[in-house]
Write a protein that holds these residues in place. Sequence first.
Motif, PDB file in Angstrom:
ATOM      1  N   SER A 497       0.992  -1.116   0.079  1.00  0.00           N
ATOM      2  CA  SER A 497      -0.059  -0.162  -0.010  1.00  0.00           C
ATOM      3  C   SER A 497       0.974   1.363  -0.108  1.00  0.00           C
ATOM      4  N   THR A 498       0.231   2.361  -0.211  1.00  0.00           N
ATOM      5  CA  THR A 498       1.175   3.732  -0.306  1.00  0.00           C
ATOM      6  C   THR A 498       0.656   4.586   0.820  1.00  0.00           C
ATOM      7  N   VAL A 499       1.486   5.306   1.347  1.00  0.00           N
ATOM      8  CA  VAL A 499       1.130   6.363   2.224  1.00  0.00           C
ATOM      9  C   VAL A 499       1.430   7.859   1.453  1.00  0.00           C
ATOM     10  N   ASP A 500       0.516   8.704   1.101  1.00  0.00           N
ATOM     11  CA  ASP A 500       1.018   9.966   0.457  1.00  0.00           C
ATOM     12  C   ASP A 500       1.788   9.709  -0.846  1.00  0.00           C
ATOM     13  N   GLY A 501       1.672   8.500  -1.658  1.00  0.00           N
ATOM     14  CA  GLY A 501       2.393   7.936  -2.738  1.00  0.00           C
ATOM     15  C   GLY A 501       3.865   7.273  -2.332  1.00  0.00           C
ATOM     16  N   ILE A 502       4.019   6.987  -1.149  1.00  0.00           N
ATOM     17  CA  ILE A 502       5.150   6.256  -0.603  1.00  0.00           C
ATOM     18  C   ILE A 502       5.023   4.976  -0.254  1.00  0.00           C
ATOM     19  N   TYR A 507       7.929   2.887   5.379  1.00  0.00           N
ATOM     20  CA  TYR A 507       7.794   3.144   6.674  1.00  0.00           C
ATOM     21  C   TYR A 507       7.683   2.083   7.783  1.00  0.00           C
ATOM     22  N   GLN A 527       4.325  16.159   9.543  1.00  0.00           N
ATOM     23  CA  GLN A 527       4.056  15.649   8.156  1.00  0.00           C
ATOM     24  C   GLN A 527       3.204  14.543   8.175  1.00  0.00           C
ATOM     25  N   VAL A 528       3.296  13.423   8.786  1.00  0.00           N
ATOM     26  CA  VAL A 528       2.157  12.482   8.982  1.00  0.00           C
ATOM     27  C   VAL A 528       1.836  12.195  10.309  1.00  0.00           C
ATOM     28  N   SER A 529       0.600  12.221  10.232  1.00  0.00           N
ATOM     29  CA  SER A 529      -0.040  12.200  11.645  1.00  0.00           C
ATOM     30  C   SER A 529      -1.057  10.824  11.697  1.00  0.00           C
ATOM     31  N   PHE A 531      -1.871   6.847   9.340  1.00  0.00           N
ATOM     32  CA  PHE A 531      -1.819   6.514   7.997  1.00  0.00           C
ATOM     33  C   PHE A 531      -2.141   4.910   8.705  1.00  0.00           C
ATOM     34  N   ASN A 857      -1.998  23.927  11.651  1.00  0.00           N
ATOM     35  CA  ASN A 857      -2.248  22.303  11.606  1.00  0.00           C
ATOM     36  C   ASN A 857      -3.162  21.832  12.892  1.00  0.00           C
TER      37      ASN A 857
END
Length: 944
Positions: A497-502, A507, A527-529, A531, A857
């Motif tokens: 799977s991907t997280v913001d395209g990554i 991760y 940046q990432v809170s 996923f 944020n």
Amino acid sequence: MLGLKKSYQVKFHCFCLFLLQMAWDLVLCQLHYVIPEESKHGTFVGRITQDLGLDIGEVNSRMLRIVSRDDKDYFQVNLQNGIFFVKNIIDREVICPNIPLCIISLQVIVDKPVQMYHVDVEIEDINDNYPVFPAKEYSLSIPELRLPGSRFPLEGAVDPDVGTNSITNYELSANDYFTLEFPKYIQQVRSLELVLKKSLDREKMSVHNLTLVAFDGGKPRNNGSTQLIINVEDLNDNAPVFNQSFYQCIVTEHAVIGTLVIKLNATDLDEGKNGQILYMFSKLVPLQILSLFSLDKTSGQLKVNGDLDYENTNVYEIHVDAVDNGEPQFTGHSKVLVSVVDINDNPPEMTVTSLSVPVPEDAPRGTTVAIINIHDRDSGENGRVNCYLLQPTPFKINPAFKGDFAMTVDKPLDREIKSEYDVLINAKDEGYPSLSSSTILTIVISDVNDNAPKFLLSVDTIFIQENNPPGFKVYTASASDSDYSQNSYITYSLIDSTVDGIPISSYMSINPENGNLFALLSFDYEQVSYFQCQIKATDSGFSPLSSNLTLNIFILDVNDNSPTFFTHIADSISSVTVTTPKTAQVGHLITKVKAIDLDCGYNAWLTYTFKDTAVTTPFALSLYSGEISLTRPFTESDRNEYRMLVVAQDHGEPPMTSVTQVIISLVESGEDIKIDHHFSVGTDTEFADANIYLIISICTISSIFLVTLISFTVLKWQKYREEVNQLRENYKIYSSTVGSWVYSQESQCKFYLNSVQAKNDLIVFTPNGAQSSGTEENNSSGQGAILNSSYKPRHPHPDWRYSASLRAAMQGAVHVEGAAILRGPPVGLEQQWPTVSSATPEPEGGEVSPPVGAGVNCNSWTFKYGPGNPKQPVPQIPPDFPENFIIPGSPAIISIRQDQPSTQSQKSNFITFGKKEETKKKKKKKKGNKNQDKGNNPADNSDQ
């Protein structure tokens, strides 16, 4: 003679029944072969694989084997060509003594799948035995007074062969006095008698020496002979005579010793001692019968003297003599035929001839597990056997051939429910009372991969603090598989799977053996809170099975960002320069500083203080809003310029700070007031940049709402005229009304839609549009205005969680509105923070959204309160925080407390509620406008 014929007829019928039973056994078998006895090793019997329809190529692989009932290897099969041949020499007289038809029953069993065939091999008799008399010479005494026709039984010869090979004829040497009589049953001689043809005369011949020859019917014929020496006596001329020449009786097997079988009766025409009769067994009676029966010499009672067994012998033929006491003694002869009645005294005997274990748990219904052979030595109903299972199992018993039963699978098997069965098999005959026997078969169930791994939860949630070290273990996935051995060995993997395209593999990483989940990098909450990752558990069985676990991963914020004072340039400014007139009054808003924190929650909740508190200045800094206001009028002794350091500090652990310098210059009222446009708060540029989209949205929504309301009012004008008139009488809405709408249960204004009363009343907060009276001035200098004296200010519930956004909302919604809009500072515009009241009336289940623009944020943050969340300490309310406030959905009231005495234009800066307060406010509006300066008019500031 008539009794003798009846006894012969009974024997003939029994013999016919025996032959019929043998013929029926031949019909029930699948194959029947016939070979002569004494056949040598290797003698061809037949092509058994061809006769049974088996493929020669499968005989060896399917493990063909032959099983005999007595476990003797008489025959063998060549597994290469399927020829059935003799292995050991067979002597028919040894294995089938005294049986006319000799049959060896065999079972041919093949595996994979299990099949069984019944084969009978008949052993033909050959004439390999000679007739033999028990003795080479017999002596017989016959009184001369015996009449012609008298009969004298003789002991016949014995030939182990059967059928035509047994004794078929006797011959007596030529003489004038004696002849032979021997009745035949199916070409076999059963008894032999010497018959007197004419009266004897001792004076002519006292001794007759005769030769008796026995012939069999074989080819070539064999014979045996013995000598008969007959002595003629001239004495007692009457012999005892039985009242029956043939006696027939029955007795049950296992009759107790002493049981009376029959009472014999014989008479003698002589008198005296020649007429006294003694009963005794004939010399022809074998020793076996003498051990089973006893005969009373005087009474003639025949009794049981041993254990009778129907399975060994079912008919006994006993020769008895009646002897008188004369000189010479005369003897009368008779026979007793004792038939033994079978009783159910033998339990069934079970033998497992084939057992196919372990059984796969996916074995289909009807799969053969075991073959059981059951034999009962009893006959008739006592020998008929039923086989069944005593306990409920997934197996059942099916009859196969005579005496054979097959145990097959009857229900689906599941090794995970039960991996082994102890099957109790019971065999029960139909006798009365019935006898039974049982055996236990242990059936092991083998495992197949039919269960997928299972997680305890299909969805789980974990929390990871940001700035974690790379390689940190964050979770352990654990799944279980109810299968066995390799089918239960589980490996873990991550689903792509991907997280913001990554890719998720950048991760997280998982140990495939123990399910430990590791973070490959250090997370940054900013940046990432949040996923998701999915963990897959796969077993190692053939056709592997798998299941998934969805893991929700939340990144927790830590206080890793220090506050930053807001500026339009890349770097934070070192100082801010503002000017203020020397004629400014107490409470005048000099400026407002603002800092931002990239963190959230308590980590982003900021407070503002002067760094050097020892220096006395005529200025005060609001702890939470950052407003710098005048605390006393300027005097001649005051300096023209003040330099102060403002510290912004968050509430994180540990707290982080940022410092900026504020320079305040005092100018005369006629001079131009300058403001450093690099500073964020109080500038038109920031106002336009930060809130342009918010203002557009509010205006658009307000316009749509206004158009909708007007359209609705026009359409429903006739129906709701009275309600609208009443609403006009109670309330008059000013065009300059600016404020927030909140819901209260104590409102005096009721608004109806479609004749349905709303659940909450509507209260309008109005700004200070007119000067307040003297009474109101006193109230403004006190603790604030209260709607109703019965209401008391309420402290926030201790279970609430306050975030920086909520605190900013409370401060910005009340204090800023009171300071900027109601008091109306002479310089610039202040940002009006819109408030959002979304808390539910129930303190246990509601949540409050932060004010729009409360922090970076933080737009999506909410705080929850109630017993489901741990309590956090409630921050202390600063002195300049409004003393009274309204908790949404409750009757609590917000009021604003002025720390410093206010001027005439600022004394009425408080919030009023209800119709009475609003009426007073409207009446005093014009009067206040006349006495108030143009620069301090709150209405002008509101317009700006």
